[in-house]
Design a protein around this motif. Structure first.
Motif, PDB file in Angstrom:
ATOM      1  N   UNK A  42       0.831  -1.210   0.000  1.00  0.00           N
ATOM      2  CA  UNK A  42       0.000   0.000   0.000  1.00  0.00           C
ATOM      3  C   UNK A  42       0.864   1.258   0.000  1.00  0.00           C
ATOM      4  N   UNK A  43       1.926   1.271   0.802  1.00  0.00           N
ATOM      5  CA  UNK A  43       2.824   2.423   0.825  1.00  0.00           C
ATOM      6  C   UNK A  43       3.503   2.642  -0.522  1.00  0.00           C
ATOM      7  N   UNK A  44       3.949   1.570  -1.141  1.00  0.00           N
ATOM      8  CA  UNK A  44       4.578   1.686  -2.461  1.00  0.00           C
ATOM      9  C   UNK A  44       3.567   2.193  -3.483  1.00  0.00           C
ATOM     10  N   UNK A  45       2.341   1.688  -3.432  1.00  0.00           N
ATOM     11  CA  UNK A  45       1.304   2.124  -4.362  1.00  0.00           C
ATOM     12  C   UNK A  45       1.004   3.610  -4.173  1.00  0.00           C
ATOM     13  N   UNK A  46       0.900   4.046  -2.920  1.00  0.00           N
ATOM     14  CA  UNK A  46       0.628   5.460  -2.639  1.00  0.00           C
ATOM     15  C   UNK A  46       1.773   6.338  -3.150  1.00  0.00           C
ATOM     16  N   UNK A  47       3.007   5.963  -2.863  1.00  0.00           N
ATOM     17  CA  UNK A  47       4.161   6.744  -3.333  1.00  0.00           C
ATOM     18  C   UNK A  47       4.206   6.775  -4.851  1.00  0.00           C
ATOM     19  N   UNK A  48       3.950   5.647  -5.495  1.00  0.00           N
ATOM     20  CA  UNK A  48       3.962   5.583  -6.949  1.00  0.00           C
ATOM     21  C   UNK A  48       2.892   6.485  -7.544  1.00  0.00           C
ATOM     22  N   UNK A  49       1.714   6.486  -6.955  1.00  0.00           N
ATOM     23  CA  UNK A  49       0.626   7.335  -7.438  1.00  0.00           C
ATOM     24  C   UNK A  49       0.977   8.810  -7.291  1.00  0.00           C
TER      25      UNK A  49
END
Length: 61
Positions: A42-49
């Motif tokens: 989830x953290x990686x997805x948020x940062x990527x977004x």
């Protein structure tokens, strides 16, 4: 051949010293790892977004 037999005997002796987890501990640790994986994903997805949006804004100017 004697070295292989000696090695296998030593392996068996060491395996008797291993402290194996109980089924309950194993289930708990598995759950903790599963939750950690979900949180990190989830953290990686948020940062990527966020980075994707920032780069979109930068490139459109």
């Amino acid at each position: 051949m004697g070295k292989i037999v000696k090695f296998l005997r030593e392996v068996v002796a060491e395996m008797k010293k291993v402290s194996w987890s109980t089924q309950r501990e194993l289930a708990t640790y598995t759950g903790v790892v599963g939750i950690a994986i979900v949180v990190v994903c989830a953290l990686i997805w948020i940062c990527d977004t966020i980075f994707a949006r920032v780069f979109q804004v930068i490139l459109h100017y």
